[in-house]
Design a protein around this motif. Structure first.
Motif, PDB file in Angstrom:
ATOM      1  N   PRO A  84      -0.753   6.788   0.360  1.00 19.07           N
ATOM      2  CA  PRO A  84      -0.909   8.176   0.756  1.00 19.07           C
ATOM      3  C   PRO A  84       0.008   8.536   1.908  1.00 19.07           C
ATOM      4  O   PRO A  84       0.275   7.725   2.796  1.00 19.07           O
ATOM      5  CB  PRO A  84      -2.393   8.249   1.182  1.00 19.07           C
ATOM      6  N   ASP A  85       0.489   9.783   1.918  1.00 14.95           N
ATOM      7  CA  ASP A  85       1.342  10.269   2.991  1.00 14.95           C
ATOM      8  C   ASP A  85       0.524  10.322   4.273  1.00 14.95           C
ATOM      9  O   ASP A  85      -0.564  10.870   4.325  1.00 14.95           O
ATOM     10  CB  ASP A  85       1.855  11.660   2.622  1.00 14.95           C
ATOM     11  N   ARG A  86       1.098   9.761   5.346  1.00 20.22           N
ATOM     12  CA  ARG A  86       0.351   9.702   6.611  1.00 20.22           C
ATOM     13  C   ARG A  86      -0.049  11.093   7.087  1.00 20.22           C
ATOM     14  O   ARG A  86      -1.148  11.306   7.589  1.00 20.22           O
ATOM     15  CB  ARG A  86       1.208   9.004   7.671  1.00 20.22           C
ATOM     16  N   SER A  87       0.862  12.069   6.960  1.00 17.89           N
ATOM     17  CA  SER A  87       0.556  13.409   7.446  1.00 17.89           C
ATOM     18  C   SER A  87      -0.599  14.037   6.665  1.00 17.89           C
ATOM     19  O   SER A  87      -1.338  14.872   7.187  1.00 17.89           O
ATOM     20  CB  SER A  87       1.787  14.300   7.347  1.00 17.89           C
ATOM     21  N   ALA A  88      -0.758  13.634   5.404  1.00 17.91           N
ATOM     22  CA  ALA A  88      -1.812  14.215   4.568  1.00 17.91           C
ATOM     23  C   ALA A  88      -3.186  13.631   4.866  1.00 17.91           C
ATOM     24  O   ALA A  88      -4.204  14.183   4.444  1.00 17.91           O
ATOM     25  CB  ALA A  88      -1.478  14.009   3.097  1.00 17.91           C
ATOM     26  N   VAL A  89      -3.222  12.506   5.575  1.00 14.78           N
ATOM     27  CA  VAL A  89      -4.508  11.866   5.852  1.00 14.78           C
ATOM     28  C   VAL A  89      -4.812  11.810   7.342  1.00 14.78           C
ATOM     29  O   VAL A  89      -5.745  11.136   7.759  1.00 14.78           O
ATOM     30  CB  VAL A  89      -4.555  10.438   5.259  1.00 14.78           C
TER      31      VAL A  89
ATOM     32  N   PRO B   4      -6.287  13.173  10.864  1.00 14.92           N
ATOM     33  CA  PRO B   4      -7.380  14.075  11.214  1.00 14.92           C
ATOM     34  C   PRO B   4      -6.849  15.458  11.586  1.00 14.92           C
ATOM     35  O   PRO B   4      -5.752  15.588  12.129  1.00 14.92           O
ATOM     36  CB  PRO B   4      -8.020  13.386  12.431  1.00 14.92           C
ATOM     37  N   ARG B   5      -7.635  16.491  11.281  1.00  8.34           N
ATOM     38  CA  ARG B   5      -7.205  17.859  11.582  1.00  8.34           C
ATOM     39  C   ARG B   5      -7.166  18.099  13.081  1.00  8.34           C
ATOM     40  O   ARG B   5      -6.318  18.816  13.595  1.00  8.34           O
ATOM     41  CB  ARG B   5      -8.156  18.845  10.912  1.00  8.34           C
ATOM     42  N   LYS B   6      -8.123  17.519  13.793  1.00  7.05           N
ATOM     43  CA  LYS B   6      -8.128  17.648  15.250  1.00  7.05           C
ATOM     44  C   LYS B   6      -8.854  16.449  15.844  1.00  7.05           C
ATOM     45  O   LYS B   6      -9.627  15.767  15.165  1.00  7.05           O
ATOM     46  CB  LYS B   6      -8.778  18.956  15.682  1.00  7.05           C
TER      47      LYS B   6
ATOM     48  N   VAL C 272     -10.941   7.474   5.555  1.00 11.25           N
ATOM     49  CA  VAL C 272     -10.616   6.040   5.475  1.00 11.25           C
ATOM     50  C   VAL C 272      -9.561   5.688   6.515  1.00 11.25           C
ATOM     51  O   VAL C 272      -9.636   4.640   7.165  1.00 11.25           O
ATOM     52  CB  VAL C 272     -10.135   5.671   4.061  1.00 11.25           C
ATOM     53  N   ARG C 273      -8.558   6.543   6.692  1.00 10.22           N
ATOM     54  CA  ARG C 273      -7.533   6.280   7.698  1.00 10.22           C
ATOM     55  C   ARG C 273      -8.146   6.214   9.090  1.00 10.22           C
ATOM     56  O   ARG C 273      -7.805   5.342   9.898  1.00 10.22           O
ATOM     57  CB  ARG C 273      -6.452   7.365   7.627  1.00 10.22           C
ATOM     58  N   ALA C 274      -9.071   7.112   9.389  1.00  7.00           N
ATOM     59  CA  ALA C 274      -9.738   7.092  10.686  1.00  7.00           C
ATOM     60  C   ALA C 274     -10.553   5.810  10.856  1.00  7.00           C
ATOM     61  O   ALA C 274     -10.612   5.229  11.943  1.00  7.00           O
ATOM     62  CB  ALA C 274     -10.638   8.315  10.833  1.00  7.00           C
ATOM     63  N   LEU C 275     -11.183   5.365   9.762  1.00  2.95           N
ATOM     64  CA  LEU C 275     -11.937   4.109   9.787  1.00  2.95           C
ATOM     65  C   LEU C 275     -11.020   2.939  10.109  1.00  2.95           C
ATOM     66  O   LEU C 275     -11.345   2.093  10.961  1.00  2.95           O
ATOM     67  CB  LEU C 275     -12.610   3.908   8.426  1.00  2.95           C
TER      68      LEU C 275
ATOM     69  N   VAL D  40      -6.644  -1.157   3.842  1.00  3.43           N
ATOM     70  CA  VAL D  40      -5.301  -1.288   4.421  1.00  3.43           C
ATOM     71  C   VAL D  40      -4.294  -1.605   3.321  1.00  3.43           C
ATOM     72  O   VAL D  40      -3.180  -1.082   3.303  1.00  3.43           O
ATOM     73  CB  VAL D  40      -5.269  -2.377   5.515  1.00  3.43           C
ATOM     74  N   LEU D  41      -4.700  -2.469   2.375  1.00  8.24           N
ATOM     75  CA  LEU D  41      -3.813  -2.798   1.263  1.00  8.24           C
ATOM     76  C   LEU D  41      -3.495  -1.551   0.434  1.00  8.24           C
ATOM     77  O   LEU D  41      -2.388  -1.406  -0.096  1.00  8.24           O
ATOM     78  CB  LEU D  41      -4.465  -3.863   0.369  1.00  8.24           C
ATOM     79  N   ARG D  42      -4.454  -0.644   0.333  1.00  6.78           N
ATOM     80  CA  ARG D  42      -4.233   0.578  -0.441  1.00  6.78           C
ATOM     81  C   ARG D  42      -3.340   1.557   0.321  1.00  6.78           C
ATOM     82  O   ARG D  42      -2.476   2.212  -0.249  1.00  6.78           O
ATOM     83  CB  ARG D  42      -5.571   1.239  -0.759  1.00  6.78           C
ATOM     84  N   PHE D  43      -3.544   1.649   1.624  1.00  6.73           N
ATOM     85  CA  PHE D  43      -2.806   2.621   2.434  1.00  6.73           C
ATOM     86  C   PHE D  43      -1.445   2.112   2.880  1.00  6.73           C
ATOM     87  O   PHE D  43      -0.541   2.879   3.179  1.00  6.73           O
ATOM     88  CB  PHE D  43      -3.611   2.974   3.689  1.00  6.73           C
ATOM     89  N   GLY D  44      -1.306   0.791   2.970  1.00  5.78           N
ATOM     90  CA  GLY D  44      -0.127   0.262   3.634  1.00  5.78           C
ATOM     91  C   GLY D  44      -0.454   0.050   5.095  1.00  5.78           C
ATOM     92  O   GLY D  44      -1.550   0.375   5.566  1.00  5.78           O
TER      93      GLY D  44
END
Length: 222
Positions: free
Chosen positions: A2-7, A9-11, A68-71, A125-129
């Protein structure tokens, strides 16, 4: 990946109440993923378990991947804080071999805290990179690795020591990720700690030998 910018947090939560909401969302995601039901990880389900409204969740997370990225980010920072504490003990050793052994022990020990949770995160992490190399938390580990190389091999130039430290961090992180996802038993005994210790000592030892040869005084004719 997934693109980092797309995942992202909004704020960032600033007040205690909003921080509690974000923490509850992260913990809800862990509970769902621990049961191995990744398809059940929806924003609606996370909000339900977290005791929040979907609208409140969307204030901070645009989608489930952002959760998930925040996790991942949250848990990695907690782990690296534990690593940093263990590193202080490593640098108290006077013998290089003992210093490296303590360094390896600290890395492995930091990954055995709440091992089930870590395994869930490792799969994500394996899924996101990987995290960005410039991430402040990972920079701390790079700094400690450079300090280790400098203490064990003080004769190495700064640029070579930095390069060696970066490679060691990459290798060690790969070994730890493999153990988390494929061989968790190695985190519970001394095998992985011994492997990491041998890897670091062997690599730095070869660098020292090469450096000594390159800077050895030429032999004078007899």
């Amino acid at each position: 990946m997934p693109d980092r910018s797309a995942v992202s947090p909004r704020k960032v939560p600033q007040q205690r109440r909003s921080q509690a909401l974000v923490s509850a969302v992260i913990e809800a995601a862990v509970r769902i993923l621990k049961h191995g039901r990744e398809e059940a990880l929806t924003t609606r389900r996370v909000a339900e378990i977290a005791g929040a409204s979907v609208g409140s969740l969307y204030q901070y997370f645009p989608n489930r991947d952002a959760i998930v990225r925040a996790l991942i980010d949250s848990h990695v920072r907690e782990m690296l804080a534990r690593v940093d504490e263990k590193m202080r003990d490593a640098f108290c050793a006077t013998c290089p071999e003992e210093m490296v052994r303590r360094f390896a022990t600290g890395l492995v020990a930091a990954h055995t805290v709440d091992l089930d949770r870590w395994q869930v995160i490792a799969l994500q992490v394996l899924r996101f990179g990987d995290l960005d190399a410039s991430d402040e938390a990972w920079q701390m580990l790079d700094d400690r690795a450079r300090e280790l190389v400098h203490r064990v091999a003080p004769e190495l130039p700064a640029d070579e020591a930095a390069r060696a430290a970066a490679r060691l961090v990459l290798l060690v992180r790969t070994l730890l990720m493999d153990a988390l996802t494929q061989r968790p038993d190695e985190l519970r005994d001394l095998r992985l700690t011994a492997d990491i210790t041998d890897l670091i000592l062997g690599y730095i030892g070869r660098l020292r030998e090469r450096h000594a040869k390159e800077h050895a005084a030429p032999e004078t004719p007899g």
